[in-house]
Design a protein around this motif. Structure first.
Motif, PDB file in Angstrom:
ATOM      1  N   UNK A  46       0.835  -1.210   0.000  1.00  0.00           N
ATOM      2  CA  UNK A  46       0.000   0.000   0.000  1.00  0.00           C
ATOM      3  C   UNK A  46       0.866   1.255   0.000  1.00  0.00           C
ATOM      4  N   UNK A  47       1.929   1.234   0.784  1.00  0.00           N
ATOM      5  CA  UNK A  47       2.812   2.400   0.862  1.00  0.00           C
ATOM      6  C   UNK A  47       3.498   2.659  -0.468  1.00  0.00           C
ATOM      7  N   UNK A  48       3.873   1.588  -1.170  1.00  0.00           N
ATOM      8  CA  UNK A  48       4.484   1.761  -2.489  1.00  0.00           C
ATOM      9  C   UNK A  48       3.462   2.353  -3.458  1.00  0.00           C
ATOM     10  N   UNK A  49       2.231   1.851  -3.416  1.00  0.00           N
ATOM     11  CA  UNK A  49       1.178   2.379  -4.287  1.00  0.00           C
ATOM     12  C   UNK A  49       0.898   3.849  -3.986  1.00  0.00           C
ATOM     13  N   UNK A  50       1.057   4.243  -2.717  1.00  0.00           N
ATOM     14  CA  UNK A  50       0.822   5.631  -2.306  1.00  0.00           C
ATOM     15  C   UNK A  50       2.045   6.517  -2.507  1.00  0.00           C
ATOM     16  N   UNK A  51       3.160   5.935  -2.977  1.00  0.00           N
ATOM     17  CA  UNK A  51       4.360   6.719  -3.230  1.00  0.00           C
ATOM     18  C   UNK A  51       5.173   7.066  -1.997  1.00  0.00           C
ATOM     19  N   UNK A  52       4.915   6.368  -0.888  1.00  0.00           N
ATOM     20  CA  UNK A  52       5.643   6.646   0.351  1.00  0.00           C
ATOM     21  C   UNK A  52       6.972   5.904   0.437  1.00  0.00           C
ATOM     22  N   UNK A  53       7.042   4.771  -0.251  1.00  0.00           N
ATOM     23  CA  UNK A  53       8.284   4.006  -0.335  1.00  0.00           C
ATOM     24  C   UNK A  53       8.524   3.648  -1.791  1.00  0.00           C
TER      25      UNK A  53
END
Length: 185
Positions: A46-53
């Protein structure tokens, strides 16, 4: 606090695979946050999809390729905003053992006692692990020297919180066992 904040806090230590995060989660943030490996993997996606990682693939011989995650600038901004939120929500205790202790007078006191003994043993082991971590972090320095020299002090301060928590568990457990024994429970 959301799991993603704890994951981002763990990634402040540097790039890590999901497996390394799951394995190292206990060493870096378990003194204040618990999560299963499955929860970590889902949150990383989810974080990758949100651009956080961001993730990069590392090819390995005789092993499956692994993905290494690191914080993006957006992730750091979200983490900074999270840290700036005031006030932090108070801790809420949700402890199944305490519910059982509350009911000890009408239940199986031996089972409750055994559960308290297990809690004391687990807290003893965690406290020993935390103390070893503390010694590694200090590396022969006093706390004052550590705080003056360390690049990051947050991990040490949270470790001190974990140590205090486990010491509190031990003190409570020892008192509860003593009182149960006095009552003949």
């Amino acid at each position: 606090m959301a799991l993603r904040n704890a994951v981002m806090a763990a990634l402040l230590e540097g790039e890590a695979s999901g497996y390394d995060l799951a394995k190292g989660f206990e060493a870096s943030v378990a003194n204040f946050w618990m999560a299963t490996p499955q929860q970590l993997y889902r949150e990383l996606e989810r974080m990758e999809a949100d651009g956080l990682v961001t993730a990069r693939v590392v090819e390995q011989e005789r092993r499956p390729n692994k993905r290494l995650f690191s914080l993006t600038e957006s992730g750091l901004e979200v983490l900074r905003a999270y840290v700036a939120q005031v006030p932090a929500k108070p801790t809420a205790i949700r402890d199944e053992l305490l519910v059982k202790v509350q009911c000890v007078d009408v239940g199986d006191a031996g089972a409750v006692r055994a559960a308290i003994v297990e809690r004391v043993e687990r807290s003893t082991a965690k406290l020993a692990r935390y103390e070893r971590m503390r010694e590694r972090m200090l590396a022969g320095r006093s706390e004052d020297e550590y705080f003056a020299e360390a690049e990051r002090i947050g991990p040490y301060l949270t470790l001190l919180g974990g140590i205090a928590f486990e010491r509190g568990n031990l003190k409570w457990g020892e008192t509860a066992l003593k009182r149960l024994d006095q009552r003949g429970s």
